[in-house]
Design a protein around this motif. Structure first.
Motif, PDB file in Angstrom:
ATOM      1  N   VAL A   4       0.901  -1.190  -0.063  1.00  0.00           N
ATOM      2  CA  VAL A   4      -0.001   0.059  -0.024  1.00  0.00           C
ATOM      3  C   VAL A   4       0.951   1.115   0.024  1.00  0.00           C
ATOM      4  CG1 VAL A   4      -1.626   1.321   1.536  1.00  0.00           C
ATOM      5  CG2 VAL A   4      -1.888  -1.010   1.097  1.00  0.00           C
ATOM      6  N   TYR A  86     -13.115   5.768   4.739  1.00  0.00           N
ATOM      7  CA  TYR A  86     -12.249   6.514   4.181  1.00  0.00           C
ATOM      8  C   TYR A  86     -12.676   7.446   2.907  1.00  0.00           C
ATOM      9  CZ  TYR A  86     -11.198   2.912   1.281  1.00  0.00           C
ATOM     10  OH  TYR A  86     -11.166   1.864   0.009  1.00  0.00           O
ATOM     11  N   LEU A  88     -10.437   8.630  -0.591  1.00  0.00           N
ATOM     12  CA  LEU A  88      -9.010   8.674  -1.170  1.00  0.00           C
ATOM     13  C   LEU A  88      -9.229   9.636  -2.325  1.00  0.00           C
ATOM     14  CD1 LEU A  88      -6.304   7.685  -1.979  1.00  0.00           C
ATOM     15  CD2 LEU A  88      -7.243   5.936  -3.343  1.00  0.00           C
TER      16      LEU A  88
ATOM     17  N   LYS B 360     -10.175  -2.978   0.771  1.00  0.00           N
ATOM     18  CA  LYS B 360     -10.894  -2.195  -0.186  1.00  0.00           C
ATOM     19  C   LYS B 360     -10.035  -0.921  -0.589  1.00  0.00           C
ATOM     20  CE  LYS B 360     -15.071  -0.511  -1.775  1.00  0.00           C
ATOM     21  NZ  LYS B 360     -14.935   0.888  -1.861  1.00  0.00           N
ATOM     22  N   PHE B 361      -9.395  -0.583   0.194  1.00  0.00           N
ATOM     23  CA  PHE B 361      -8.440   0.587   0.237  1.00  0.00           C
ATOM     24  C   PHE B 361      -7.289   0.013  -0.654  1.00  0.00           C
ATOM     25  CE2 PHE B 361      -6.647   4.545   1.094  1.00  0.00           C
ATOM     26  CZ  PHE B 361      -5.011   4.561   1.373  1.00  0.00           C
ATOM     27  N   GLN B 362      -6.872  -0.933  -0.708  1.00  0.00           N
ATOM     28  CA  GLN B 362      -5.909  -1.414  -1.659  1.00  0.00           C
ATOM     29  C   GLN B 362      -6.539  -1.370  -3.235  1.00  0.00           C
ATOM     30  OE1 GLN B 362      -4.053  -4.921  -0.890  1.00  0.00           O
ATOM     31  NE2 GLN B 362      -3.213  -4.324   0.930  1.00  0.00           N
ATOM     32  N   ASP B 364      -8.972   0.475  -4.224  1.00  0.00           N
ATOM     33  CA  ASP B 364      -9.258   1.668  -4.596  1.00  0.00           C
ATOM     34  C   ASP B 364      -8.007   2.451  -4.914  1.00  0.00           C
ATOM     35  OD1 ASP B 364     -11.862   2.520  -2.272  1.00  0.00           O
ATOM     36  OD2 ASP B 364     -11.841   1.615  -4.416  1.00  0.00           O
TER      37      ASP B 364
END
Lengths: 96, 810
Positions: A4, A86, A88, B360-362, B364
């Motif tokens: 990440v 969150y 982004l 989910k962040f990855q 996104d």
């Protein structure tokens, strides 16, 4: 986790990217490359816009949901990936 | 049954004077004895009970004295004792039961028996003094909340069915009670239960006697008299000595002000808009069960309905935010909004990191990166996909999703006399790959945007660890997958049947397959354990689809490899990767050739190796039994899978190792070969000399490939240039001149950057682009521009050319 971070770093170094912001659900910035006031401003305003956009999408069809939001002002482009937890945000100037 | 009776449990008795109790008990006993409808055991129990009662009378007395006031026991519907407990609870002499609450047992045996005949649905037993004596349908005894014991009577009273199994002893009763109950439940289904409803005794809860009396009643006279007396008394009171007025003073305590402070009751307004999706969400979550019963203290609780005032950006940096989360109770439409203030700021520290780690962040991030790159590379990608690109710096270039053929576009926008050229679009490279030599590239068979590139040195010296990168067109700056291998990768190929399987051949002779879908870095299977593995670099692997199985093996795809140890092997999976040899490339004798090896062979049979290192092979496009292989000696052997001892044919023309050999996808008996002797040769299957030869520069040609679109076009890459040859164009000119063979020029030439050698070539299947890999780790994409190939059937064109060439040779 390392992936990440790497991906975030890569995104920040792409051509034309002005800033990258990751805020959590409360509007507290987790990662940002801009200064704090700008970050907070972006986060707050975009959060509201995202809520509105999501509400619109779901009103039309409750089973649908918003996955991505792109706003193209004249000067640059704002891309928002919203989520429950969150936000982004990436600001890019593609014609640079 | 009876023994436990002897235990001194407080019998549940009302609070009457002991004597009365006694009386009652005895009377009860008497009554029981008179009844004949019961089992002896019951009678016995009753009697025993009364005996015990008698025995305990003393205790009774005490207890009854001690609690004079407790007259009423109240039960609610379920039989639970909700009697207000007395403030003073005398120490029980021996109290064991916990079931004291529920029932009051009746002292009178008579009541017990009657209880049997009655069915009490509700167990409201109020006990009081009076009706005991006449309590045939008895109610009630008093049980002190804490002390009452379950006597058999009571439990049996409660029993709605008319079972007669009553244990006598108290404790037994307790135990039995449950059993009895269970029995009831099972057998109850089949039994016909008699229910007797009998009016219970009147329960007096409050009795206020009337103050006034009617004139007609018999008491009227006495009442009147008393009234009169009273009036006289009042009159007499004034001057009477009997009545003295007296006053008293009471002490008033000094008042004191006391202040109490409570926390401010905060009021918060919460509002929500009942939008369509809001209601949909509530319904869905309510239907799924208690979705959000209690909000977690964790920040990431699921807010189902989020108030519009949830986030206030001006206060964001402060930690005084409160999360408004809603809980939905059973009814879908109602929702209760709870507010949880954040107490501990330190909880926030790990939470942001959690966000970063979420899946989910990855995802996104991944999508975001691609979008950014799309913005950057949009014109190039559009050109790749042959979409028109509009250059307008002020507005968004709109990509019209219509596929315009390039020829049309070129004729509209540009003049047709422009020379064909290669336009460089972009290149796949990143810092991981810089410095590595691109050895091979392969498209994924199912996803034409996915490219696998293998990196490894060709020479045996300066071997580095190899690298395999899977690139996607959508992200030219970073590969989707990176696999590192111990030795340099020399070749790779995607499987057609299993699109995510990638076979890789390496410089140390091992073969591995990777699954590119997973994120694992290790190969799925490896040939290092195989006994017959290759001992020299594997120069080519290919997945071949056999329509019919060779020698009875199953159909489907098999992996064929050729290596420098002179073997062409077919690999299959049987307890690990194993191979059989399809062919051993023997060194062939060549009368013309004066190779030392050949001479040695003539002299003696002992050789360093009888095998000729194989460098490349290609299977026939239609007949999967035939294949051609090229060796280091420069020979091309045509072989068949059915014969693994002999070659069918041998074609000798090249003077150096063959680097690539490939059938034409259009003409099934034409193939091309390129070698380090600076030449590319075009062969026809039945002729033992090449039909056409191409030379352009004095450098080894590393790779050659037919264009998948045009039969007369192929590309070649030698050390310094990439060349596109168009036979049609070249030879047309050539025809007019009627000059025999050589010196055909490539149609398009593109030079490599200085210091970099070009090593491999790949045509893109659906667009007019080629990929060129070089020794610096870059894979560049070039678009073929203005390559006008003559109309007419491709195959026919090629055959024409060949025919005419042959004709001209003769």
């Amino acid at each position: 986790m390392a992936e990440v971070e790497e991906t975030l770093k890569r995104i920040q170094t792409h051509k034309g990217v002005i800033g990258t912001i990751v805020v959590n659900a409360e509007g507290i910035p987790i990662r940002t490359t801009l200064d704090n006031s700008t970050t907070v401003q972006y986060a707050g305003l975009l959060h509201q816009l995202t809520m509105k956009a999501r509400s619109t999408v779901r009103d039309l069809d409750p089973q649908n949901d918003l996955t991505f939001l792109r706003i193209r002002p004249k000067k640059h482009e704002i891309m928002v990936a919203p989520d429950k937890e969150y936000l982004l945000i990436v600001i890019q100037n593609p014609s640079e | 049954m009876s023994t436990t009776r002897a235990k001194p449990k407080k019998p549940t008795l009302k609070v009457t004077p002991s004597s009365r109790v006694m009386n009652v008990s005895t009377s009860g006993v008497l009554r029981v004895n008179h009844s004949s409808t019961y089992a002896r055991s019951i009678n016995a129990s009753v009697s025993r009970k009364s005996f015990s009662l008698a025995a305990d009378s003393k205790i009774l007395d005490k207890s009854s004295v001690q609690t004079p006031k407790h007259t009423v026991q109240v039960f609610d519907e379920n039989g639970k004792d909700v009697t207000p407990q007395p403030l003073y609870q005398p120490d029980p002499a021996a109290v064991m039961s916990k079931h004291s609450k529920i029932f009051a047992s009746d002292t009178s045996g008579g009541t017990m028996s009657d209880f049997y005949s009655t069915a009490y649905q509700t167990t409201t037993n109020a006990s009081f003094a009076g009706p005991f004596t006449r309590s045939v349908f008895g109610s009630s005894t008093v049980s002190r909340g804490s002390q009452s014991t379950m006597e058999s009577m009571n439990e049996e009273i409660e029993d709605p069915s008319s079972k007669r199994d009553i244990s006598i002893s108290l404790s037994d009763v307790q135990v039995r009670r449950e059993e009895v109950k269970e029995l009831i439940k099972e057998e109850m289904l089949d039994d016909v239960v008699d229910r007797y409803l009998i009016e219970s005794e009147t329960l007096w809860l409050l009795h206020m006697p009337a103050v006034s009396v009617s004139v007609d009643s018999e008491e009227a006279e006495s009442v009147k008299e008393r009234n009169n007396l009273y009036m006289e008394l009042c009159k007499n009171r004034m001057g009477n000595d009997k009545y003295v007025e007296r006053s008293m003073q009471t002490f008033n305590g000094a008042p004191k002000t006391k202040e109490v402070q409570s926390e401010a009751i905060t009021m918060v307004d919460a509002a929500t808009t009942a939008t369509t999706w809001d209601m949909y969400d509530s319904f869905r979550s309510a239907g799924l069960g208690e979705a959000a019963l209690s909000p977690d203290t964790d920040k990431a609780s699921v807010p189902e309905i989020v108030s519009n005032h949830r986030l206030d950006p001006t206060r964001a940096p402060e930690r005084t935010m409160s999360v408004i989360s809603t809980t939905s109770i059973a009814s879908a439409s109602s929702s209760r909004i709870e507010i949880e203030p954040f107490v501990v700021p330190s909880e926030d520290e790990p939470d942001p990191e959690l966000v970063l780690q979420s899946e989910k962040f990855q995802q996104d991030l991944f999508v975001m990166e691609r979008i950014i790159l799309e913005n950057i590379y949009q014109p190039k990608l559009a050109a790749y996909r042959q979409l028109p690109t509009l250059e307008d710096p002020d507005s968004v270039p709109k990509v019209v999703p219509t596929v315009v053929s390039r020829r049309e576009e070129s004729s509209l926008d540009e003049e047709s006399t422009l020379t064909p050229a290669l336009e460089r679009l972009w290149s796949f490279s990143c810092e991981l790959t810089s410095g590595h030599n691109v050895s091979s590239m392969a498209w994924n068979k199912r996803n034409p945007d996915l490219l696998a590139v293998g990196y490894g040195q060709f020479d045996f010296k300066d071997q580095k660890s190899g690298l395999i990168c899977c690139w996607s067109l959508k992200n030219p700056t970073w590969p989707e997958r990176v696999f590192t291998c111990e030795s340099g990768v020399t070749t790779l190929d995607f499987s057609a049947s299993n699109a995510s399987q990638l076979a890789v051949g390496m410089h140390d002779g091992s073969i591995a397959t990777y699954n590119v879908e997973s994120r694992e870095k290790t190969p799925v299977i490896d040939s290092s354990d195989c006994a017959h593995k290759h001992t020299s670099p594997v120069w080519q692997v290919r997945w071949i689809d056999h329509e019919r199985g060779a020698s009875g093996e199953d159909k489907g795809e098999t992996l064929i490899s050729v290596s420098a140890d002179g073997r062409i092997s077919k690999w299959f999976l049987r307890k690990g990767l194993d191979c059989i040899d399809l062919m051993k490339l023997k060194r062939t004798r060549n009368e013309k050739d004066k190779k030392q090896v050949g001479d040695k062979e003539k002299k003696s049979e002992a050789l360093i190796s009888r095998q000729a290192p194989g460098l490349c092979f290609d299977f026939h496009p239609t007949d999967s039994n035939i294949y051609i292989a090229g060796t280091e000696e420069g020979h091309i052997h045509k072989c068949s899978c059915s014969y693994n001892e002999q070659f069918l044919e041998t074609y000798i023309a090249h003077k150096g190792p063959l680097y690539r050999i490939t059938w034409s996808p259009f003409c099934s008996d034409v193939f091309l070969s390129c070698s380090s002797d600076w030449t590319i040769q075009l062969w026809r299957q039945d002729l033992f000399t090449p039909v056409l030869g191409f030379t352009s520069t004095q450098s080894a040609v590393y790779d050659v490939m037919w264009s998948p679109k045009w039969a007369t076009v192929f590309g070649a890459v030698n050390e310094g240039r990439v060349e596109i040859w168009d036979l049609g164009a070249s030879i047309q000119h050539f025809h007019h001149a009627l000059v025999p063979l050589p010196s055909l020029d490539p149609t398009i030439v593109s030079l490599a950057s200085p210091g970099v050698k070009l090593t491999s070539l790949l045509f893109a299947t659906e667009t007019d682009c080629i990929l060129v890999g070089d020794s610096d780790g870059q894979v560049s994409i070039y678009q073929l521009k203005n390559l006008t190939v003559g109309e007419g059937t491709q195959v026919a064109a090629l055959e024409d050319i060949i025919g005419s060439t042959l004709a001209s040779q003769l």
